[in-house]
Design an enzyme around this catalytic site. Sequence first.
Site, PDB file in Angstrom:
ATOM      1  N   SER A   1       0.874  -1.337   0.115  1.00 32.38           N
ATOM      2  CA  SER A   1       0.167   0.002   0.082  1.00 32.38           C
ATOM      3  C   SER A   1       1.042   1.305  -0.023  1.00 32.38           C
ATOM      4  O   SER A   1       1.826   1.190   0.673  1.00 32.38           O
ATOM      5  CB  SER A   1      -0.809   0.140   1.298  1.00 32.38           C
ATOM      6  OG  SER A   1      -1.414   1.401   1.397  1.00 32.38           O
TER       7      SER A   1
ATOM      8  N   TYR B   1      -2.058  -0.553  10.181  1.00 33.57           N
ATOM      9  CA  TYR B   1      -1.841  -0.926   8.910  1.00 33.57           C
ATOM     10  C   TYR B   1      -0.570  -0.426   8.157  1.00 33.57           C
ATOM     11  O   TYR B   1      -0.099  -1.129   7.388  1.00 33.57           O
ATOM     12  CB  TYR B   1      -3.087   0.052   8.098  1.00 33.57           C
ATOM     13  CG  TYR B   1      -3.363  -0.591   6.690  1.00 33.57           C
ATOM     14  CD1 TYR B   1      -4.224  -1.870   6.283  1.00 33.57           C
ATOM     15  CD2 TYR B   1      -2.836   0.344   5.785  1.00 33.57           C
ATOM     16  CE1 TYR B   1      -4.306  -1.849   4.770  1.00 33.57           C
ATOM     17  CE2 TYR B   1      -2.832  -0.053   4.544  1.00 33.57           C
ATOM     18  CZ  TYR B   1      -3.789  -0.828   3.891  1.00 33.57           C
ATOM     19  OH  TYR B   1      -3.850  -1.207   2.653  1.00 33.57           O
TER      20      TYR B   1
HETATM   21  P1  NDP Z   1     -11.234  -6.385  -0.131  1.00 30.74           P
HETATM   22  O1  NDP Z   1     -11.479  -6.546   1.213  1.00 30.74           O
HETATM   23  O2  NDP Z   1     -12.150  -5.928  -1.397  1.00 30.74           O
HETATM   24  O3  NDP Z   1     -10.699  -7.956  -0.670  1.00 30.74           O
HETATM   25  C1  NDP Z   1      -9.840  -8.681   0.407  1.00 30.74           C
HETATM   26  C2  NDP Z   1     -10.176 -10.198   0.320  1.00 30.74           C
HETATM   27  O4  NDP Z   1      -9.162 -10.751   1.195  1.00 30.74           O
HETATM   28  C3  NDP Z   1     -11.594 -10.405   0.861  1.00 30.74           C
HETATM   29  O5  NDP Z   1     -12.299 -11.334   0.228  1.00 30.74           O
HETATM   30  C4  NDP Z   1     -11.262 -10.840   2.268  1.00 30.74           C
HETATM   31  O6  NDP Z   1     -12.147 -11.689   3.000  1.00 30.74           O
HETATM   32  C5  NDP Z   1     -10.045 -11.560   2.027  1.00 30.74           C
HETATM   33  N1  NDP Z   1      -9.320 -12.004   3.388  1.00 30.74           N
HETATM   34  C6  NDP Z   1      -9.095 -10.936   4.230  1.00 30.74           C
HETATM   35  N2  NDP Z   1      -8.321 -11.612   5.255  1.00 30.74           N
HETATM   36  C7  NDP Z   1      -8.073 -12.821   4.998  1.00 30.74           C
HETATM   37  C8  NDP Z   1      -7.357 -13.906   5.415  1.00 30.74           C
HETATM   38  N3  NDP Z   1      -6.932 -13.943   6.773  1.00 30.74           N
HETATM   39  N4  NDP Z   1      -7.352 -15.012   4.899  1.00 30.74           N
HETATM   40  C9  NDP Z   1      -7.713 -14.884   3.528  1.00 30.74           C
HETATM   41  N5  NDP Z   1      -8.452 -14.082   2.781  1.00 30.74           N
HETATM   42  C10 NDP Z   1      -8.544 -13.042   3.459  1.00 30.74           C
HETATM   43  O7  NDP Z   1      -9.591  -5.720  -0.227  1.00 30.74           O
HETATM   44  P2  NDP Z   1      -8.832  -4.874  -1.449  1.00 30.74           P
HETATM   45  O8  NDP Z   1      -9.249  -5.724  -2.927  1.00 30.74           O
HETATM   46  O9  NDP Z   1      -9.443  -3.410  -1.446  1.00 30.74           O
HETATM   47  O10 NDP Z   1      -7.527  -5.127  -1.069  1.00 30.74           O
HETATM   48  C11 NDP Z   1      -6.647  -6.057  -1.633  1.00 30.74           C
HETATM   49  C12 NDP Z   1      -5.218  -5.821  -1.285  1.00 30.74           C
HETATM   50  O11 NDP Z   1      -4.835  -4.662  -1.434  1.00 30.74           O
HETATM   51  C13 NDP Z   1      -5.050  -5.609   0.453  1.00 30.74           C
HETATM   52  O12 NDP Z   1      -3.941  -6.167   0.973  1.00 30.74           O
HETATM   53  C14 NDP Z   1      -5.128  -4.304   0.601  1.00 30.74           C
HETATM   54  O13 NDP Z   1      -4.523  -3.690   2.097  1.00 30.74           O
HETATM   55  C15 NDP Z   1      -4.395  -3.746  -0.628  1.00 30.74           C
HETATM   56  N6  NDP Z   1      -4.732  -2.202  -0.936  1.00 30.74           N
HETATM   57  C16 NDP Z   1      -6.095  -1.793  -1.257  1.00 30.74           C
HETATM   58  C17 NDP Z   1      -6.268  -0.649  -1.569  1.00 30.74           C
HETATM   59  C18 NDP Z   1      -7.517   0.005  -2.022  1.00 30.74           C
HETATM   60  O14 NDP Z   1      -7.820   1.069  -2.318  1.00 30.74           O
HETATM   61  N7  NDP Z   1      -8.637  -0.815  -2.406  1.00 30.74           N
HETATM   62  C19 NDP Z   1      -5.231   0.525  -1.565  1.00 30.74           C
HETATM   63  C20 NDP Z   1      -3.950   0.075  -0.972  1.00 30.74           C
HETATM   64  C21 NDP Z   1      -3.666  -1.495  -0.864  1.00 30.74           C
HETATM   65  P3  NDP Z   1     -13.396 -10.872   3.899  1.00 30.74           P
HETATM   66  O15 NDP Z   1     -14.213 -10.249   3.065  1.00 30.74           O
HETATM   67  O16 NDP Z   1     -13.999 -12.100   4.620  1.00 30.74           O
HETATM   68  O17 NDP Z   1     -12.478 -10.203   4.734  1.00 30.74           O
END
Ligand code: NDP
Length: 249
Positions: A138, A151
């Site tokens: 991020s 975070y």
């Molecule tokens: P989302 O919350 O839309 O999707 C993340 C997915 O990961 C969800 O399905 C979630 O399940 C799953 N997940 C969470 N924890 C676990 C776990 N312990 N084991 C397995 N699966 C898990 O996130 P984004 O697509 O927005 O983000 C994806 C990545 O990008 C993250 O690492 C985030 O920090 C990073 N990011 C995103 C940004 C953004 O603007 N969207 C900006 C910068 C970085 P559940 O819904 O059950 O939690």
Amino acid sequence: MTQARVALITGAARGIGLGIARRLVEGGWQVVLADRDAPACERAAAHLGGAAMAISLDVRDEAAIRDLARTLEARYEGLDGLVNNAGVADPICGPIETLELERWNQWIETNLTGPFLMCKHTLPLLRSRRGAIVHIGSTRALQSEPHTEAYAASKGGLAAFTHALAVSAGPEVRVNAIHPGWIDTRPETERRNEPLRPVDHRQHPVGRVGEPADVAALAAFLLGPEAGFITGQAWAVDGGMTRRMIYAE
Ligand code: NDP
């Protein structure tokens, strides 16, 4: 016929992870979608068609990751790509004076320890195929708003883990990171009902908020052979926001 390359993507049921899975399938990869939301992961894999397979996985569960690595070895004999994308994506943890250790650990365990466990157990599979790893970090590893310590620390740790592992895992395996900025991952109906404001887009030097496809394009490149001389690096995919200097008028 040459065998399709195989990538494992965590957190691939939705958002950025699903965008990366889609991009890789378009590029001829086989993809294994791993997510703790099993029904959503199944739906995502079904939507992507025969090149996608869904696995229910919590990236904090070392025993389950070890089992998954064995399953992948039996099924594919190796791995060409690993994308550590699963994360607690909400950055706000509140004031540090009242932040419980248990809550701090939620960010660290999923966003930092999770990638460590995934790399630990899949590295032999990646080595055997001279594969590549991409970490989804991020821009908050680089800059901050108030009350985002847990975070930011998890993503800063992931950035350091990336260059350390790149040095250890070479020459067989390359390891790189992507730092996304604001990526609009909301479902289509939510986007229609609550459109972003013009100022949300305008503040970005490129004139718009990001899409999962923006991150996916770079992830696909970094996993592929054209990135063969790139390892231990991190790129911001943020429409230029980390390059924009902001002072009060
Ligand atoms: P989302 O919350 O839309 O999707 C993340 C997915 O990961 C969800 O399905 C979630 O399940 C799953 N997940 C969470 N924890 C676990 C776990 N312990 N084991 C397995 N699966 C898990 O996130 P984004 O697509 O927005 O983000 C994806 C990545 O990008 C993250 O690492 C985030 O920090 C990073 N990011 C995103 C940004 C953004 O603007 N969207 C900006 C910068 C970085 P559940 O819904 O059950 O939690």
